[in-house]
Structure formats: structure tokens, C-alpha cells
Design a protein around this motif. Structure first.
Motif, PDB file in Angstrom:
ATOM      1  N   VAL A  40      17.127 -10.139   5.303  1.00 53.68           N
ATOM      2  CA  VAL A  40      15.663 -10.024   5.252  1.00 53.68           C
ATOM      3  C   VAL A  40      15.139 -10.828   4.061  1.00 53.68           C
ATOM      4  O   VAL A  40      14.185 -11.601   4.190  1.00 53.68           O
ATOM      5  CB  VAL A  40      15.224  -8.541   5.158  1.00 53.68           C
ATOM      6  N   LYS A  41      15.797 -10.669   2.920  1.00 55.66           N
ATOM      7  CA  LYS A  41      15.384 -11.391   1.705  1.00 55.66           C
ATOM      8  C   LYS A  41      15.486 -12.904   1.900  1.00 55.66           C
ATOM      9  O   LYS A  41      14.641 -13.664   1.430  1.00 55.66           O
ATOM     10  CB  LYS A  41      16.264 -10.950   0.533  1.00 55.66           C
ATOM     11  N   GLU A  42      16.531 -13.366   2.625  1.00 54.34           N
ATOM     12  CA  GLU A  42      16.749 -14.798   2.861  1.00 54.34           C
ATOM     13  C   GLU A  42      15.912 -15.336   4.018  1.00 54.34           C
ATOM     14  O   GLU A  42      15.908 -16.533   4.274  1.00 54.34           O
ATOM     15  CB  GLU A  42      18.232 -15.047   3.155  1.00 54.34           C
ATOM     16  N   GLY A  43      15.224 -14.461   4.752  1.00 58.41           N
ATOM     17  CA  GLY A  43      14.398 -14.897   5.870  1.00 58.41           C
ATOM     18  C   GLY A  43      15.148 -15.044   7.181  1.00 58.41           C
ATOM     19  O   GLY A  43      14.599 -15.564   8.151  1.00 58.41           O
ATOM     20  N   VAL A  44      16.393 -14.590   7.218  1.00 64.47           N
ATOM     21  CA  VAL A  44      17.180 -14.665   8.454  1.00 64.47           C
ATOM     22  C   VAL A  44      16.665 -13.640   9.467  1.00 64.47           C
ATOM     23  O   VAL A  44      16.559 -13.929  10.658  1.00 64.47           O
ATOM     24  CB  VAL A  44      18.687 -14.417   8.160  1.00 64.47           C
ATOM     25  N   LEU A  45      16.335 -12.455   8.982  1.00 61.75           N
ATOM     26  CA  LEU A  45      15.789 -11.392   9.827  1.00 61.75           C
ATOM     27  C   LEU A  45      14.338 -11.147   9.445  1.00 61.75           C
ATOM     28  O   LEU A  45      13.945 -11.365   8.288  1.00 61.75           O
ATOM     29  CB  LEU A  45      16.583 -10.094   9.652  1.00 61.75           C
ATOM     30  N   PRO A  46      13.529 -10.656  10.398  1.00 63.03           N
ATOM     31  CA  PRO A  46      12.133 -10.371  10.077  1.00 63.03           C
ATOM     32  C   PRO A  46      12.007  -9.172   9.143  1.00 63.03           C
ATOM     33  O   PRO A  46      12.903  -8.332   9.065  1.00 63.03           O
ATOM     34  CB  PRO A  46      11.516 -10.062  11.452  1.00 63.03           C
ATOM     35  N   GLU A  47      10.887  -9.106   8.445  1.00 58.07           N
ATOM     36  CA  GLU A  47      10.596  -7.966   7.582  1.00 58.07           C
ATOM     37  C   GLU A  47      10.469  -6.705   8.446  1.00 58.07           C
ATOM     38  O   GLU A  47       9.934  -6.762   9.556  1.00 58.07           O
ATOM     39  CB  GLU A  47       9.271  -8.182   6.839  1.00 58.07           C
ATOM     40  N   PRO A  48      10.931  -5.585   7.942  1.00 62.84           N
ATOM     41  CA  PRO A  48      10.748  -4.339   8.674  1.00 62.84           C
ATOM     42  C   PRO A  48       9.302  -3.865   8.545  1.00 62.84           C
ATOM     43  O   PRO A  48       8.543  -4.370   7.716  1.00 62.84           O
ATOM     44  CB  PRO A  48      11.705  -3.379   7.975  1.00 62.84           C
ATOM     45  N   ILE A  49       8.940  -2.896   9.362  1.00 62.56           N
ATOM     46  CA  ILE A  49       7.624  -2.274   9.237  1.00 62.56           C
ATOM     47  C   ILE A  49       7.808  -0.899   8.614  1.00 62.56           C
ATOM     48  O   ILE A  49       8.880  -0.295   8.722  1.00 62.56           O
ATOM     49  CB  ILE A  49       6.895  -2.184  10.598  1.00 62.56           C
ATOM     50  N   LYS A  50       6.796  -0.440   7.932  1.00 59.59           N
ATOM     51  CA  LYS A  50       6.824   0.888   7.324  1.00 59.59           C
ATOM     52  C   LYS A  50       5.910   1.802   8.136  1.00 59.59           C
ATOM     53  O   LYS A  50       4.775   1.441   8.443  1.00 59.59           O
ATOM     54  CB  LYS A  50       6.332   0.835   5.878  1.00 59.59           C
ATOM     55  N   ILE A  51       6.445   2.956   8.487  1.00 58.65           N
ATOM     56  CA  ILE A  51       5.651   3.990   9.140  1.00 58.65           C
ATOM     57  C   ILE A  51       5.818   5.237   8.270  1.00 58.65           C
ATOM     58  O   ILE A  51       6.878   5.871   8.281  1.00 58.65           O
ATOM     59  CB  ILE A  51       6.128   4.247  10.579  1.00 58.65           C
ATOM     60  N   GLY A  52       4.816   5.513   7.480  1.00 60.23           N
ATOM     61  CA  GLY A  52       4.943   6.577   6.486  1.00 60.23           C
ATOM     62  C   GLY A  52       5.993   6.162   5.470  1.00 60.23           C
ATOM     63  O   GLY A  52       5.930   5.086   4.893  1.00 60.23           O
ATOM     64  N   SER A  53       6.992   6.996   5.298  1.00 53.33           N
ATOM     65  CA  SER A  53       8.077   6.657   4.374  1.00 53.33           C
ATOM     66  C   SER A  53       9.268   6.035   5.097  1.00 53.33           C
ATOM     67  O   SER A  53      10.288   5.750   4.482  1.00 53.33           O
ATOM     68  CB  SER A  53       8.522   7.919   3.626  1.00 53.33           C
ATOM     69  N   ARG A  54       9.138   5.831   6.382  1.00 47.67           N
ATOM     70  CA  ARG A  54      10.243   5.294   7.199  1.00 47.67           C
ATOM     71  C   ARG A  54      10.155   3.779   7.315  1.00 47.67           C
ATOM     72  O   ARG A  54       9.090   3.199   7.452  1.00 47.67           O
ATOM     73  CB  ARG A  54      10.214   5.889   8.610  1.00 47.67           C
ATOM     74  N   THR A  55      11.319   3.132   7.287  1.00 49.93           N
ATOM     75  CA  THR A  55      11.423   1.679   7.452  1.00 49.93           C
ATOM     76  C   THR A  55      12.109   1.409   8.776  1.00 49.93           C
ATOM     77  O   THR A  55      13.198   1.924   9.026  1.00 49.93           O
ATOM     78  CB  THR A  55      12.244   1.073   6.298  1.00 49.93           C
ATOM     79  N   ARG A  56      11.476   0.599   9.610  1.00 51.13           N
ATOM     80  CA  ARG A  56      12.020   0.329  10.939  1.00 51.13           C
ATOM     81  C   ARG A  56      11.836  -1.142  11.312  1.00 51.13           C
ATOM     82  O   ARG A  56      10.932  -1.820  10.843  1.00 51.13           O
ATOM     83  CB  ARG A  56      11.316   1.181  12.007  1.00 51.13           C
ATOM     84  N   TRP A  57      12.736  -1.621  12.180  1.00 48.37           N
ATOM     85  CA  TRP A  57      12.640  -2.957  12.751  1.00 48.37           C
ATOM     86  C   TRP A  57      12.300  -2.830  14.216  1.00 48.37           C
ATOM     87  O   TRP A  57      12.766  -1.913  14.898  1.00 48.37           O
ATOM     88  CB  TRP A  57      13.971  -3.703  12.609  1.00 48.37           C
ATOM     89  N   LEU A  58      11.525  -3.775  14.711  1.00 50.87           N
ATOM     90  CA  LEU A  58      11.215  -3.826  16.135  1.00 50.87           C
ATOM     91  C   LEU A  58      12.376  -4.503  16.853  1.00 50.87           C
ATOM     92  O   LEU A  58      12.745  -5.635  16.533  1.00 50.87           O
ATOM     93  CB  LEU A  58       9.920  -4.593  16.381  1.00 50.87           C
ATOM     94  N   GLU A  59      12.954  -3.809  17.811  1.00 52.92           N
ATOM     95  CA  GLU A  59      14.107  -4.352  18.536  1.00 52.92           C
ATOM     96  C   GLU A  59      13.773  -5.682  19.186  1.00 52.92           C
ATOM     97  O   GLU A  59      14.587  -6.609  19.170  1.00 52.92           O
ATOM     98  CB  GLU A  59      14.587  -3.347  19.587  1.00 52.92           C
ATOM     99  N   ASP A  60      12.567  -5.801  19.730  1.00 48.24           N
ATOM    100  CA  ASP A  60      12.164  -7.051  20.394  1.00 48.24           C
ATOM    101  C   ASP A  60      12.219  -8.245  19.436  1.00 48.24           C
ATOM    102  O   ASP A  60      12.637  -9.336  19.810  1.00 48.24           O
ATOM    103  CB  ASP A  60      10.747  -6.931  20.974  1.00 48.24           C
ATOM    104  N   GLU A  61      11.806  -8.043  18.189  1.00 46.22           N
ATOM    105  CA  GLU A  61      11.840  -9.135  17.206  1.00 46.22           C
ATOM    106  C   GLU A  61      13.277  -9.543  16.884  1.00 46.22           C
ATOM    107  O   GLU A  61      13.567 -10.720  16.724  1.00 46.22           O
ATOM    108  CB  GLU A  61      11.126  -8.718  15.926  1.00 46.22           C
TER     109      GLU A  61
END
Length: 90
Positions: free
Chosen positions: A27-48
Motif C-alpha cells: 500500500v505504501k509503495e502504491g502496489v495495492l490501493p489504499e484501504p477504506i476506513k469504516i469507523g475504526s475498521r480498515t477494509r479493502w474493496l475486493e473489486d479493486e
């Protein structure tokens, strides 16, 4: 429309067969997209993430067509050390 699945960092790591620390590094290197935050939870969209995989598949190197492959057949009279030496072909 099918809802997008939200993945945890552990699920993303399992998806790519890597350690959790590798996911954060990517994520830091830009290989993967940034996660999204929902409340205190960090998640990635599977489609991305699937899009990232598809993009990598599209740009990977393909072997040149017509390239001949060869095999070395070993028998009891061919010493293994001789296969790497220049004298082996003589």
C-alpha cells in the motif's frame, strides 16, 4: 448489481499469499490501493484488488513465441559437474 465484498488485512494477505506486513508495504509503495476506513475498521474493496490482479496479468512478460527449449538428459556416464563446464559440449 452485486455488492462489493470488504476484506480485512488478513484476508488480503491470504489472497496474495503474503504476510500482513507485505500488504501494508505494498500500500505504501502504491502496489495495492489504499484501504477504506469504516469507523475504526480498515477494509479493502475486493473489486479493486481483482482489478490490480487483472492489470498485472495484462502486463506480465510472455515468453517469445518460437523459442526452443532444450532438455539435458542425464545418464550414469555423464558427471553432473561436467554439465556446467565449457568442456562439456566438446
Amino acid at each position: 448489481m452485486k455488492p462489493t465484498k470488504l476484506l480485512t488485512v488478513r484476508e488480503v494477505a491470504d489472497m496474495f499469499s503474503v504476510a500482513v506486513s507485505s500488504v501494508w508495504r505494498w500500500v505504501k509503495e502504491g502496489v495495492l490501493p489504499e484501504p477504506i476506513k469504516i469507523g475504526s475498521r480498515t477494509r479493502w474493496l475486493e473489486d479493486e484488488l481483482l482489478i490490480v490482479i487483472d492489470q498485472r496479468k495484462a502486463v506480465r512478460k510472455k515468453p517469445p513465441s518460437g523459442k526452443k527449449r532444450f532438455r539435458v538428459r542425464l545418464n550414469k556416464t555423464t558427471p553432473v559437474a561436467a554439465l556446467g563446464s565449457k568442456e562439456a559440449g566438446k
